[in-house]
Design an enzyme around this catalytic site. Structure first.
Site, PDB file in Angstrom:
ATOM      1  N   ASP A 143       0.616  -1.293  -0.009  1.00  0.00           N
ATOM      2  CA  ASP A 143      -0.150   0.129  -0.151  1.00  0.00           C
ATOM      3  C   ASP A 143       0.767   1.131   0.016  1.00  0.00           C
ATOM      4  O   ASP A 143       1.826   1.399   0.984  1.00  0.00           O
ATOM      5  CB  ASP A 143      -1.001  -0.023   1.174  1.00  0.00           C
ATOM      6  N   ASN A 151      -2.111  12.957  -4.064  1.00  0.00           N
ATOM      7  CA  ASN A 151      -3.236  13.557  -4.995  1.00  0.00           C
ATOM      8  C   ASN A 151      -3.400  14.799  -4.634  1.00  0.00           C
ATOM      9  O   ASN A 151      -3.817  15.679  -5.521  1.00  0.00           O
ATOM     10  CB  ASN A 151      -4.511  12.475  -4.973  1.00  0.00           C
ATOM     11  N   ASP A 160      -1.348   9.136 -10.479  1.00  0.00           N
ATOM     12  CA  ASP A 160      -1.423   7.941 -11.293  1.00  0.00           C
ATOM     13  C   ASP A 160      -0.005   7.410 -12.254  1.00  0.00           C
ATOM     14  O   ASP A 160       0.256   6.355 -12.135  1.00  0.00           O
ATOM     15  CB  ASP A 160      -2.270   8.296 -12.632  1.00  0.00           C
ATOM     16  N   GLU A 186      -4.937   2.353  -4.491  1.00  0.00           N
ATOM     17  CA  GLU A 186      -3.311   2.513  -4.041  1.00  0.00           C
ATOM     18  C   GLU A 186      -2.636   1.241  -3.442  1.00  0.00           C
ATOM     19  O   GLU A 186      -1.730   1.234  -2.793  1.00  0.00           O
ATOM     20  CB  GLU A 186      -2.901   3.778  -3.284  1.00  0.00           C
TER      21      GLU A 186
END
Length: 263
Positions: A143, A151, A160, A186
């Site tokens: 993770d 973000n 991304d 993620e």
């Protein structure tokens, strides 16, 4: 057409075949398809004048019909071969399309890794294999740490790119028998066949280190937390996945950027 003596008829004496071959008598039956297409004629010739009898005409007509049937059959076979070729080409196209659709159904569009559906299928398949041969099987849950902040600070497009670099590191580090997948926003998973707990922890640590040092990472200080679990005797796939998830939770709660193995 029945000609007993072609030289006795005006205009026929100058026909090249009459002059060069010496043809005197001619009988011909047109070859006409059921659609009305004239293919030519079936003919008989004689180098001497002769009277064509009804029997001659009957035999010639039957031979003409047999020839027409043979021509029609060969044309049909040619059309059938062409149709079969076109059918084979279309079936190949359909096969390629089905393969592509299957790939899309099992692939994460952003990273190119397997998606959650494909991962679950591989996990179930590997679990069945372990039941037969008793080989070890381990799972890594990976993770991205503080990904929401990436973000928020840099935008989803940059986020991304981060995920794509993470996927690339996982894919490059995986063996042919391993399965790397994106199983959440993620969150990634790596299925390690024939890998015991010690080896799985070593693989996880190597992945963690490679991601922390990845030069292709578009954002600085991106790290991951990894939970490791190895299949125990009589354990089901769901339980294995749950223990890996619990180990990942422990890695997060202990400060992130670390590997924790499930007991």
């Amino acid at each position: 057409m029945l000609l007993d003596d072609v030289r006795a008829l005006p205009g026929f004496a100058d026909v090249p075949t009459v002059q060069t071959l010496g043809v005197r008598a001619y009988a011909g039956v047109p070859l006409v398809t059921p659609e009305g297409l004239v293919l030519g004629s079936f003919c008989a010739v004689d180098m001497q004048p002769r009277h064509w009898t009804a029997r001659d005409v009957e035999v010639l007509t039957e031979l003409a019909h047999a020839t027409l049937r043979e021509i029609t059959l060969r044309q049909a076979l040619t059309r059938l071969a062409d149709a079969n070729r076109l059918l084979a080409e279309e079936m190949h196209k359909v096969g390629v399309l089905n393969e592509r659709l299957s790939e899309l159904a099992h692939t994460d569009a952003l990273t190119g890794l397997y998606n959650r559906r494909a991962y679950d299928q591989h996990l179930a398949r590997e679990w069945r294999r372990v039941q037969r041969n008793g080989a070890p099987l381990s799972v890594l849950l990976v993770d991205a740490d503080h990904f929401k902040a990436v973000n928020d600070q840099h935008g989803h497009a940059m986020g991304d790119q981060v995920l794509q670099v993470l996927a690339s590191v996982l894919q490059e580090g995986a063996r042919d028998i391993d399965v790397a997948a994106r199983v959440g926003g993620e969150e990634f998973a790596v299925l390690l066949a024939d890998t015991d707990a010690t080896s799985a922890a070593g693989v996880a640590e190597r992945i963690r280190s490679q991601i922390a040092q990845a030069e292709a990472m578009p954002v600085a200080a991106v790290t991951v937390s990894i939970g490791v679990a190895t299949l125990q005797a009589q354990e089901q796939p769901d339980s294995l996945q749950h223990r890996a998830d619990q180990a990942l939770y422990m890695a997060k709660s202990q400060g992130r950027n670390r590997v924790v193995s499930a007991p």
